[in-house]
Design a protein around this motif. Sequence first.
Motif, PDB file in Angstrom:
ATOM      1  N   LEU A 150       0.902  -1.128   0.564  1.00  0.00           N
ATOM      2  CA  LEU A 150       0.572   0.199   0.058  1.00  0.00           C
ATOM      3  C   LEU A 150       0.876   1.401  -0.148  1.00  0.00           C
ATOM      4  O   LEU A 150       1.611   1.496   0.348  1.00  0.00           O
ATOM      5  N   GLY A 151       0.467   2.362  -1.185  1.00  0.00           N
ATOM      6  CA  GLY A 151       1.558   3.332  -0.978  1.00  0.00           C
ATOM      7  C   GLY A 151       2.714   3.410  -1.184  1.00  0.00           C
ATOM      8  O   GLY A 151       3.870   4.359  -1.412  1.00  0.00           O
ATOM      9  N   ARG A 152       3.557   2.145  -1.974  1.00  0.00           N
ATOM     10  CA  ARG A 152       5.363   1.902  -2.292  1.00  0.00           C
ATOM     11  C   ARG A 152       4.829   2.332  -3.587  1.00  0.00           C
ATOM     12  O   ARG A 152       4.109   2.363  -4.225  1.00  0.00           O
ATOM     13  N   ARG A 153       5.945   2.921  -3.893  1.00  0.00           N
ATOM     14  CA  ARG A 153       6.443   3.208  -5.168  1.00  0.00           C
ATOM     15  C   ARG A 153       7.173   2.158  -5.821  1.00  0.00           C
ATOM     16  O   ARG A 153       8.136   2.131  -5.251  1.00  0.00           O
ATOM     17  N   VAL A 154       6.746   1.374  -6.847  1.00  0.00           N
ATOM     18  CA  VAL A 154       7.040   0.498  -7.038  1.00  0.00           C
ATOM     19  C   VAL A 154       8.301   1.044  -9.077  1.00  0.00           C
ATOM     20  O   VAL A 154       6.982   1.014  -9.787  1.00  0.00           O
ATOM     21  N   LEU A 155       9.326   0.734  -8.939  1.00  0.00           N
ATOM     22  CA  LEU A 155      10.001   1.163 -10.853  1.00  0.00           C
ATOM     23  C   LEU A 155       9.719  -0.197 -11.284  1.00  0.00           C
ATOM     24  O   LEU A 155       9.911  -1.260 -11.091  1.00  0.00           O
ATOM     25  N   VAL A 156       8.907  -0.207 -12.695  1.00  0.00           N
ATOM     26  CA  VAL A 156       8.694  -1.392 -13.400  1.00  0.00           C
ATOM     27  C   VAL A 156       9.706  -0.920 -14.662  1.00  0.00           C
ATOM     28  O   VAL A 156       9.282   0.052 -14.930  1.00  0.00           O
ATOM     29  N   MET A 157      10.419  -1.821 -15.090  1.00  0.00           N
ATOM     30  CA  MET A 157      11.042  -2.030 -15.827  1.00  0.00           C
ATOM     31  C   MET A 157      11.225  -3.318 -16.873  1.00  0.00           C
ATOM     32  O   MET A 157      11.084  -4.120 -16.479  1.00  0.00           O
ATOM     33  N   GLU A 158      10.303  -2.519 -17.872  1.00  0.00           N
ATOM     34  CA  GLU A 158       9.460  -4.168 -18.736  1.00  0.00           C
ATOM     35  C   GLU A 158       9.059  -2.978 -20.181  1.00  0.00           C
ATOM     36  O   GLU A 158       8.309  -2.588 -20.259  1.00  0.00           O
ATOM     37  N   ASP A 159       9.773  -4.612 -20.984  1.00  0.00           N
ATOM     38  CA  ASP A 159       9.892  -3.772 -22.545  1.00  0.00           C
ATOM     39  C   ASP A 159       8.474  -4.541 -23.661  1.00  0.00           C
ATOM     40  O   ASP A 159       8.234  -4.258 -24.128  1.00  0.00           O
ATOM     41  N   ASP A 160       8.257  -4.895 -22.709  1.00  0.00           N
ATOM     42  CA  ASP A 160       6.771  -6.232 -23.481  1.00  0.00           C
ATOM     43  C   ASP A 160       5.433  -5.266 -22.766  1.00  0.00           C
ATOM     44  O   ASP A 160       5.043  -5.135 -21.885  1.00  0.00           O
ATOM     45  N   TYR A 161       5.345  -4.980 -23.897  1.00  0.00           N
ATOM     46  CA  TYR A 161       3.834  -3.597 -23.271  1.00  0.00           C
ATOM     47  C   TYR A 161       2.506  -5.207 -22.018  1.00  0.00           C
ATOM     48  O   TYR A 161       2.226  -4.510 -21.497  1.00  0.00           O
ATOM     49  N   LEU A 162       2.516  -5.744 -23.253  1.00  0.00           N
ATOM     50  CA  LEU A 162       1.858  -6.953 -22.314  1.00  0.00           C
ATOM     51  C   LEU A 162       1.700  -6.764 -20.694  1.00  0.00           C
ATOM     52  O   LEU A 162       1.337  -7.128 -20.013  1.00  0.00           O
ATOM     53  N   GLN A 163       3.420  -7.675 -20.394  1.00  0.00           N
ATOM     54  CA  GLN A 163       3.383  -7.945 -19.478  1.00  0.00           C
ATOM     55  C   GLN A 163       3.591  -6.457 -18.816  1.00  0.00           C
ATOM     56  O   GLN A 163       2.937  -7.032 -17.024  1.00  0.00           O
ATOM     57  N   ALA A 164       3.730  -5.709 -18.914  1.00  0.00           N
ATOM     58  CA  ALA A 164       3.604  -3.742 -18.334  1.00  0.00           C
ATOM     59  C   ALA A 164       2.818  -3.755 -17.938  1.00  0.00           C
ATOM     60  O   ALA A 164       2.353  -2.969 -17.030  1.00  0.00           O
ATOM     61  N   GLU A 169      -1.736  -1.944  -9.047  1.00  0.00           N
ATOM     62  CA  GLU A 169      -2.201  -0.663  -8.549  1.00  0.00           C
ATOM     63  C   GLU A 169      -3.566  -1.822  -7.457  1.00  0.00           C
ATOM     64  O   GLU A 169      -3.604  -0.909  -6.477  1.00  0.00           O
ATOM     65  N   ASP A 170      -3.886  -2.401  -8.206  1.00  0.00           N
ATOM     66  CA  ASP A 170      -4.842  -3.012  -7.430  1.00  0.00           C
ATOM     67  C   ASP A 170      -4.443  -3.422  -6.323  1.00  0.00           C
ATOM     68  O   ASP A 170      -5.045  -3.852  -5.128  1.00  0.00           O
ATOM     69  N   HIS A 171      -3.075  -4.153  -5.715  1.00  0.00           N
ATOM     70  CA  HIS A 171      -2.504  -4.008  -4.164  1.00  0.00           C
ATOM     71  C   HIS A 171      -1.842  -2.486  -3.633  1.00  0.00           C
ATOM     72  O   HIS A 171      -1.945  -2.350  -2.475  1.00  0.00           O
ATOM     73  N   GLY A 172      -2.428  -1.891  -4.187  1.00  0.00           N
ATOM     74  CA  GLY A 172      -2.257  -0.227  -3.827  1.00  0.00           C
ATOM     75  C   GLY A 172      -1.124   0.968  -3.948  1.00  0.00           C
ATOM     76  O   GLY A 172      -0.735   1.681  -2.885  1.00  0.00           O
ATOM     77  N   SER A 173      -0.204   0.348  -4.504  1.00  0.00           N
ATOM     78  CA  SER A 173       0.937   0.672  -4.982  1.00  0.00           C
ATOM     79  C   SER A 173       1.222   1.725  -5.817  1.00  0.00           C
ATOM     80  O   SER A 173      -0.574   1.774  -6.850  1.00  0.00           O
ATOM     81  N   ASP A 174       1.926   2.605  -6.244  1.00  0.00           N
ATOM     82  CA  ASP A 174       2.079   3.543  -6.957  1.00  0.00           C
ATOM     83  C   ASP A 174       3.149   3.302  -8.203  1.00  0.00           C
ATOM     84  O   ASP A 174       3.906   3.422  -7.489  1.00  0.00           O
ATOM     85  N   VAL A 175       2.958   2.796  -9.478  1.00  0.00           N
ATOM     86  CA  VAL A 175       3.493   2.757 -10.698  1.00  0.00           C
ATOM     87  C   VAL A 175       4.447   3.483 -11.252  1.00  0.00           C
ATOM     88  O   VAL A 175       3.764   4.231 -11.047  1.00  0.00           O
ATOM     89  N   VAL A 176       5.786   3.509 -10.514  1.00  0.00           N
ATOM     90  CA  VAL A 176       6.400   4.703 -11.394  1.00  0.00           C
ATOM     91  C   VAL A 176       6.587   3.796 -12.982  1.00  0.00           C
ATOM     92  O   VAL A 176       8.109   3.044 -12.552  1.00  0.00           O
ATOM     93  N   GLY A 177       6.241   4.723 -13.825  1.00  0.00           N
ATOM     94  CA  GLY A 177       6.810   3.102 -14.954  1.00  0.00           C
ATOM     95  C   GLY A 177       5.471   3.229 -15.993  1.00  0.00           C
ATOM     96  O   GLY A 177       4.588   3.999 -15.463  1.00  0.00           O
ATOM     97  N   PRO A 178       5.380   1.494 -16.573  1.00  0.00           N
ATOM     98  CA  PRO A 178       6.282   1.528 -16.484  1.00  0.00           C
ATOM     99  C   PRO A 178       7.466   1.644 -17.517  1.00  0.00           C
ATOM    100  O   PRO A 178       7.325   2.254 -18.151  1.00  0.00           O
ATOM    101  N   PHE A 179       9.038   1.670 -17.872  1.00  0.00           N
ATOM    102  CA  PHE A 179       9.969   1.912 -19.101  1.00  0.00           C
ATOM    103  C   PHE A 179       9.824   1.452 -19.530  1.00  0.00           C
ATOM    104  O   PHE A 179      10.469  -0.237 -18.710  1.00  0.00           O
ATOM    105  N   SER A 180      10.103   0.961 -21.058  1.00  0.00           N
ATOM    106  CA  SER A 180      10.786   0.145 -21.651  1.00  0.00           C
ATOM    107  C   SER A 180      12.121   0.434 -22.046  1.00  0.00           C
ATOM    108  O   SER A 180      12.801  -1.104 -23.178  1.00  0.00           O
ATOM    109  N   ASP A 181      12.808   0.968 -21.908  1.00  0.00           N
ATOM    110  CA  ASP A 181      14.302   1.504 -21.450  1.00  0.00           C
ATOM    111  C   ASP A 181      15.160   2.141 -20.624  1.00  0.00           C
ATOM    112  O   ASP A 181      14.601   2.421 -19.755  1.00  0.00           O
ATOM    113  N   LEU A 182      16.697   2.021 -20.170  1.00  0.00           N
ATOM    114  CA  LEU A 182      17.187   2.522 -19.796  1.00  0.00           C
ATOM    115  C   LEU A 182      16.926   3.650 -19.173  1.00  0.00           C
ATOM    116  O   LEU A 182      17.194   4.416 -17.889  1.00  0.00           O
ATOM    117  N   GLN A 183      17.428   4.080 -20.153  1.00  0.00           N
ATOM    118  CA  GLN A 183      17.152   6.068 -20.177  1.00  0.00           C
ATOM    119  C   GLN A 183      16.187   6.405 -19.270  1.00  0.00           C
ATOM    120  O   GLN A 183      15.841   7.289 -18.250  1.00  0.00           O
TER     121      GLN A 183
END
Length: 129
Positions: A9-23, A31-45
């Motif tokens: 709950l309320g945690r900021r989770v950075l997601v790095m995933e280049d597959d759109y469906l999986q991301a 988000e269903d678990h109450g987390s704040d998603v940072v991203g998802p990002f598909s590249d290192l930059q």
Amino acid sequence: MAMMFSELLGRRVLVMEDDYLQASNLTVALEDHGSDVVGPFSDLQGGMSALSRGAVDVAILDIRLGTERVFELADRLAMLKIPFLFVTGYDGGEIPERFKTVQRLLKPVELDEMMVLLAVILSKLDTRH
């Protein structure tokens, strides 16, 4: 029916995933678990600049992002003492020795299993940011 984990709950989770469906699936699950998603990002930059802009509690790193590897970002997270886990479709052979102790989930990832693992990782942190 998915379980709820208060650690997420309320945690900021950075997601790095280049597959759109999986991301997308991962973002919805977090988000269903109450987390704040940072991203998802598909590249290192994208991930590196997000990390420089704000606090992240934990990160989920796909090892291969297109032609890039995520290890530079993993080094930065380790330096900042931010826990992370790897997600990969490959065996552990491509993971550098310095990351051998990092938790890793094999694709295709079972989202419930990932939520449990994230909750366990977060429960070991002393304080919330």
